[in-house]
Motif scaffolding. Sequence first.
Motif, short mmCIF file in Angstrom:
data_model
loop_
_atom_site.label_atom_id
_atom_site.label_comp_id
_atom_site.label_asym_id
_atom_site.label_seq_id
_atom_site.Cartn_x
_atom_site.Cartn_y
_atom_site.Cartn_z
N HIS A 1 1.55 -2.61 -5.20
CA HIS A 1 0.41 -1.93 -4.71
C HIS A 1 -0.27 -1.12 -5.68
O HIS A 1 -1.44 -1.32 -5.82
CB HIS A 1 0.83 -0.96 -3.39
N LEU A 2 0.50 -0.53 -6.66
CA LEU A 2 -0.10 0.15 -7.75
C LEU A 2 -0.71 -0.75 -8.76
O LEU A 2 -1.79 -0.47 -9.21
CB LEU A 2 0.86 0.92 -8.57
N LYS A 3 -0.11 -2.06 -9.00
CA LYS A 3 -0.71 -3.25 -9.73
C LYS A 3 -2.05 -3.43 -9.34
O LYS A 3 -2.86 -3.85 -10.16
CB LYS A 3 0.09 -4.08 -10.20
N HIS A 4 -2.17 -3.56 -8.09
CA HIS A 4 -3.27 -4.41 -7.37
C HIS A 4 -4.28 -3.34 -7.19
O HIS A 4 -5.68 -3.73 -6.70
CB HIS A 4 -2.97 -5.17 -6.46
N GLY B 1 -12.88 0.92 -4.54
CA GLY B 1 -13.69 0.30 -3.76
C GLY B 1 -13.18 -0.97 -3.05
O GLY B 1 -13.72 -1.95 -2.25
N TYR B 2 -11.89 -0.83 -2.98
CA TYR B 2 -11.17 -1.97 -2.31
C TYR B 2 -9.97 -1.18 -1.41
O TYR B 2 -9.37 -0.12 -1.68
CB TYR B 2 -10.47 -2.78 -3.06
N PHE B 3 -9.28 -1.89 -0.37
CA PHE B 3 -8.21 -1.50 0.03
C PHE B 3 -7.25 -2.82 0.07
O PHE B 3 -8.05 -4.02 -0.11
CB PHE B 3 -8.08 -1.01 1.47
N LEU B 4 -6.07 -2.73 -0.14
CA LEU B 4 -5.26 -3.72 -0.17
C LEU B 4 -4.66 -4.33 1.08
O LEU B 4 -4.07 -3.61 2.03
CB LEU B 4 -3.95 -3.75 -1.07
N SER B 5 -4.64 -5.61 1.55
CA SER B 5 -4.11 -6.05 2.88
C SER B 5 -2.91 -6.72 2.53
O SER B 5 -3.01 -8.13 1.91
CB SER B 5 -5.22 -6.97 3.55
N GLY B 6 -1.88 -6.35 2.96
CA GLY B 6 -0.18 -6.94 3.01
C GLY B 6 -0.01 -7.63 4.17
O GLY B 6 -0.57 -7.14 5.21
N HIS C 1 1.35 -2.11 8.79
CA HIS C 1 2.72 -2.20 8.17
C HIS C 1 2.78 -2.45 6.69
O HIS C 1 3.87 -2.39 6.07
CB HIS C 1 3.68 -3.42 8.93
N ASN C 2 1.34 -2.78 6.22
CA ASN C 2 1.48 -2.88 4.63
C ASN C 2 0.16 -2.87 4.20
O ASN C 2 -0.49 -3.93 4.00
CB ASN C 2 2.06 -4.24 4.42
N THR C 3 -0.54 -1.87 4.02
CA THR C 3 -1.90 -1.55 3.31
C THR C 3 -1.98 -0.37 2.57
O THR C 3 -1.27 0.67 2.87
CB THR C 3 -2.96 -1.53 4.53
N SER C 4 -2.76 -0.53 1.73
CA SER C 4 -2.82 0.82 0.81
C SER C 4 -4.28 0.95 0.45
O SER C 4 -4.98 -0.14 0.56
CB SER C 4 -2.20 0.55 -0.60
N CYS C 5 -4.81 2.05 0.09
CA CYS C 5 -6.10 2.51 -0.26
C CYS C 5 -6.27 3.68 -0.73
O CYS C 5 -5.18 4.53 -0.60
CB CYS C 5 -7.04 2.45 1.34
N PHE C 6 -7.50 4.31 -1.03
CA PHE C 6 -7.65 5.61 -1.62
C PHE C 6 -7.70 6.63 -0.39
O PHE C 6 -8.56 6.25 0.38
CB PHE C 6 -8.83 5.58 -2.58
N LYS C 7 -7.17 7.78 -0.59
CA LYS C 7 -7.50 8.76 0.50
C LYS C 7 -8.81 9.01 0.69
O LYS C 7 -9.09 9.47 1.83
CB LYS C 7 -6.66 10.10 0.17
N LYS C 8 -9.74 9.29 -0.31
CA LYS C 8 -11.13 9.65 -0.28
C LYS C 8 -11.72 8.50 0.68
O LYS C 8 -12.65 9.17 1.59
CB LYS C 8 -11.81 9.99 -1.63
N SER D 1 -11.79 -5.63 0.60
CA SER D 1 -10.37 -5.63 0.58
C SER D 1 -9.75 -7.04 -0.32
O SER D 1 -10.59 -7.89 -0.30
CB SER D 1 -9.93 -5.96 2.03
N LYS D 2 -8.51 -6.60 -0.55
CA LYS D 2 -7.92 -7.77 -1.49
C LYS D 2 -6.58 -8.13 -0.59
O LYS D 2 -5.79 -7.37 -0.17
CB LYS D 2 -7.66 -7.17 -2.98
N GLN D 3 -6.39 -9.54 -0.77
CA GLN D 3 -5.22 -10.03 -0.11
C GLN D 3 -4.11 -9.82 -1.01
O GLN D 3 -4.11 -10.53 -2.09
CB GLN D 3 -5.46 -11.39 0.00
#
Length: 273
Positions: free
Chosen positions: A104-107, A111-116, A182-189, A221-223
């Motif tokens: 998650h940190l690598k990707h 301007g994106y959230f990560l979709s796992g 169950h598996n997503t990351s994003c910036f708090k702001k 978002s990124k996959q």
Amino acid sequence: MKLSVIITTYNSEEWLQKVLVGYSVQTEPDFEVVIADDGSTEKTKTIIEYFQSQFKFPIVHVWQEDNGFQKCKILNKAILKTNSDYLLFTDGDCIPRKDFVAQHLKHQEEGYFLSGGYFKLPRETSLKISLENIQKQDCFSISWLIKNGVSKTFKLSKLTKISLFAAFMNWLTPTKRTFNGHNTSCFKKDLIAVNGFNEEMQYGGLDREVGERLFNFGILSKQIRYSAVCLHLDHKRGYATPETWEKNNTIRNFNKKHNVTFIENGLSKYISE
């Protein structure tokens, strides 16, 4: 710290214990764990207290009284208790592979959230996984899973450890890049900008709805479903009803049609607390 992992739970001590072991063996140690607890008993508190010495940073336990399914409410409270700018959302029934936080940190990207995604286990396998299996990462081995009740299908490719293949599959998969609880990351702001989770919603698409408002806000978002791997332990969902699904779908359809970003019944009410 680099990241806050927000884990939702409700009276699932055995599963939560397995999940916390998964976070105790991460290759990236620079993160905190925040438990978003929707009214569990003292048993859950005991499990958390046991694990508090297993991490570089303390485990934050955010609890609210049991008053039915209030996942959005406890998530909003948990977001405001985090101590980093980047948030990873997951559930107390999802065991992370040891590189889960690192991926998650690598990707991560502004301007994106990560979709796992997740690899769903049958009940038999869920029960067989021991704490030692998680520490040694046996349970992420395809051969081990097949020996312990998992059917031999193409879905097992989700567990690939080959980064080039994972990147290719992330690009190839037809699965939409949605906000998955169950598996997503994003910036708090970004979450604060859309006022967090919608407390008008019960079970059924409440996480997707956040992602849809983030899209309306201009976040892409990124996959990463083949890169950030977790195992989903089997359990019943007694809180799902046709009525809640219907209500939630009505909210989501309205928000899409009217390009809604900010909802009224969200995390802003807790900012002064």
